[in-house]
Design an enzyme around this catalytic site. Structure first.
Site, PDB file in Angstrom:
ATOM      1  N   LYS A 143       0.794  -1.226   0.000  1.00 53.58           N
ATOM      2  CA  LYS A 143       0.000   0.000   0.000  1.00 53.58           C
ATOM      3  C   LYS A 143       0.833   1.285   0.000  1.00 53.58           C
ATOM      4  O   LYS A 143       0.376   2.331  -0.459  1.00 53.58           O
ATOM      5  CB  LYS A 143      -0.942   0.005   1.198  1.00 53.58           C
ATOM      6  CG  LYS A 143      -2.082  -0.997   1.108  1.00 53.58           C
ATOM      7  CD  LYS A 143      -3.115  -0.564   0.094  1.00 53.58           C
ATOM      8  CE  LYS A 143      -4.375  -1.410   0.188  1.00 53.58           C
ATOM      9  NZ  LYS A 143      -5.415  -0.948  -0.758  1.00 53.58           N
ATOM     10  N   SER A 155       0.646 -10.067  -0.690  1.00 53.79           N
ATOM     11  CA  SER A 155       0.447  -8.616  -0.695  1.00 53.79           C
ATOM     12  C   SER A 155       0.667  -7.953   0.654  1.00 53.79           C
ATOM     13  O   SER A 155       0.906  -6.741   0.713  1.00 53.79           O
ATOM     14  CB  SER A 155      -0.959  -8.279  -1.196  1.00 53.79           C
ATOM     15  OG  SER A 155      -1.938  -8.920  -0.395  1.00 53.79           O
TER      16      SER A 155
END
Length: 409
Positions: free
Chosen positions: A61, A311
């Site tokens: 992110k 992720s």
């Protein structure tokens, strides 16, 4: 590389992703690509893990958040930024803002894990707890932006965010140029869209597969309808991909460039997280383990070499404990049984002796004496056991029944 409201639906190009990569030099790490012998044997082709769980802030992110905030005009930076998140996006925005000298306010649900709240504050953001779910925090953040003039930093629905996430795709092609399939977790779609933009522009032959949790899978019905549709009350342990509606910007890219979107169950997510921890020695959150879950659920369905994108690794320790136990149960390595015993001295010792014969490791024992269904001289015992797999679970059950115990659950 900043987009205003009027062109917020502008598509994302390879040049945008390359520009984002230049912005991120010295900010985001080029994370490791680790091969997995276990998954390679299981899938029947080389499998590599792209370790974004080892990125700064513990997830990808930071990439998109930094590119978005770095592209703001001076007057926008002066007004500060605001975001809403249960964890990963919050930390990405907080660190990016701190690095760029921009004030940040982040709205988080009251039930957000304490480690994520603490980390967001430590990265320099002001944290405001609002509502019980991310959607309520999101509404509060948008209201705050309207009232104060702060720029709202959406977690996935903006071209700059997608371009930043797309830098993962450029790294994958450099680290594994022979890749034939890339498997990526998908919530709102920012990461899978960004990777698809980068990879398909350079290697259109590579298959891109998105993965969603079965209880929060908005993309399959949206793609079938031809436009984003909402899933009511999305439910999954994988909070990183627990999104009820695809973003408008990533949806258009996913529909054009992503080859397939699959779903995985909660049991498959748990087993994948456990596998990452045991076999790869990597701490991965449930959303980050979703590509591995997809590989385990259909190991014969992937052309290799395969790259699975891990992720994120921001998992709450309490959730980790529950998920690992769930994963062990899914693999037949955990068993909870309830039995009725005579309420007399030595009865429990005899039961433990039988379990010892069955070679089952006792983790926990609890007694119930007050259930009205029990006889006057009976006690109900619940025993939690560590077992060696489905065959051993069956053997434990047989040993108990042969010893004359009444197994009621």
């Amino acid at each position: 590389m900043s987009y205003g409201t009027a062109d917020s639906l502008r598509t994302v190009t390879l040049d945008d992703v390359r520009g984002a990569r230049k912005m991120l030099q010295g900010v985001a790490r080029m994370t490791a690509m680790e091969s997995s012998r276990y998954l390679s044997r299981t899938v029947g082709t080389p499998v590599h893990l792209k370790c974004e769980n080892l990125q700064r802030t513990g997830s990808f992110k930071l990439r998109g958040a930094y590119v978005r905030i770095a592209g703001l005009l001076p007057e926008q930076r002066a007004a500060g930024v605001v975001a809403a998140s249960a964890g990963n996006h919050a930390q990405g925005v907080a660190l990016a803002s701190s690095l760029l000298g921009v004030g940040a306010t982040v709205f988080m649900p009251k039930g957000a894990p304490l480690p994520k709240i603490s980390a967001t504050r430590e990265y320099g953001a002001e944290v405001r707890l609002h509502g019980q779910v991310v959607d309520e925090a999101l509404a509060a953040a948008e209201e705050y932006a309207a009232e104060t003039g702060a720029v709202f930093i959406h977690p996935f629905d903006h071209p700059d965010i997608i371009a930043g996430q797309g830098t993962v795709g450029l790294e994958i092609l450099e680290q594994c140029p022979e890749a034939r399939t890339i498997v990526v977790g998908a919530g709102g779609g920012g990461l899978v869209a960004g990777i698809a933009v980068a990879v398909k522009a350079l290697r259109p032959d590579v298959r891109i597969i998105g993965v969603q949790a079965e209880g929060a899978a908005a993309y399959p019905p949206s793609l079938a309808a031809g436009h984003p549709v909402s899933v009511r009350d999305p439910a999954t342990m994988a909070d990183g991909i627990k999104v009820g509606r695809p973003g408008d910007v990533p949806f258009g890219i996913v529909g054009e460039l992503v080859d397939e979107v699959r779903t995985v169950t909660e049991g498959e997510l748990s087993a994948a997280l456990l596998l990452c921890l045991e076999r790869a020695k990597l701490v991965v959150e449930p959303a980050g383990a979703s590509p591995v879950a997809a590989l385990l659920s259909r190991p014969d369905a992937f052309e290799g070499p395969v790259v699975a994108v891990l992720s994120g690794g921001n998992v709450d320790p309490v959730l980790m404990e529950r998920v690992l136990r769930h994963g062990m149960a899914a693999q037949g390595r955990y068993l909870a049984v309830r039995l009725r015993l005579p309420d007399r001295p030595g009865a429990l010792a005899m039961l433990l002796g039988a379990l010892s014969v069955a070679d089952a490791n006792v983790l926990d024992v609890s007694h119930v004496r007050t259930d009205p269904r029990l006889g006057l001289t009976e006690v109900e015992v619940e025993v939690h056991l560590e077992t060696k797999g489905p065959a051993h679970r069956t053997e434990v059950d047989r040993v108990l029944r042969d010893a004359g115990y009444t197994v009621i659950g």
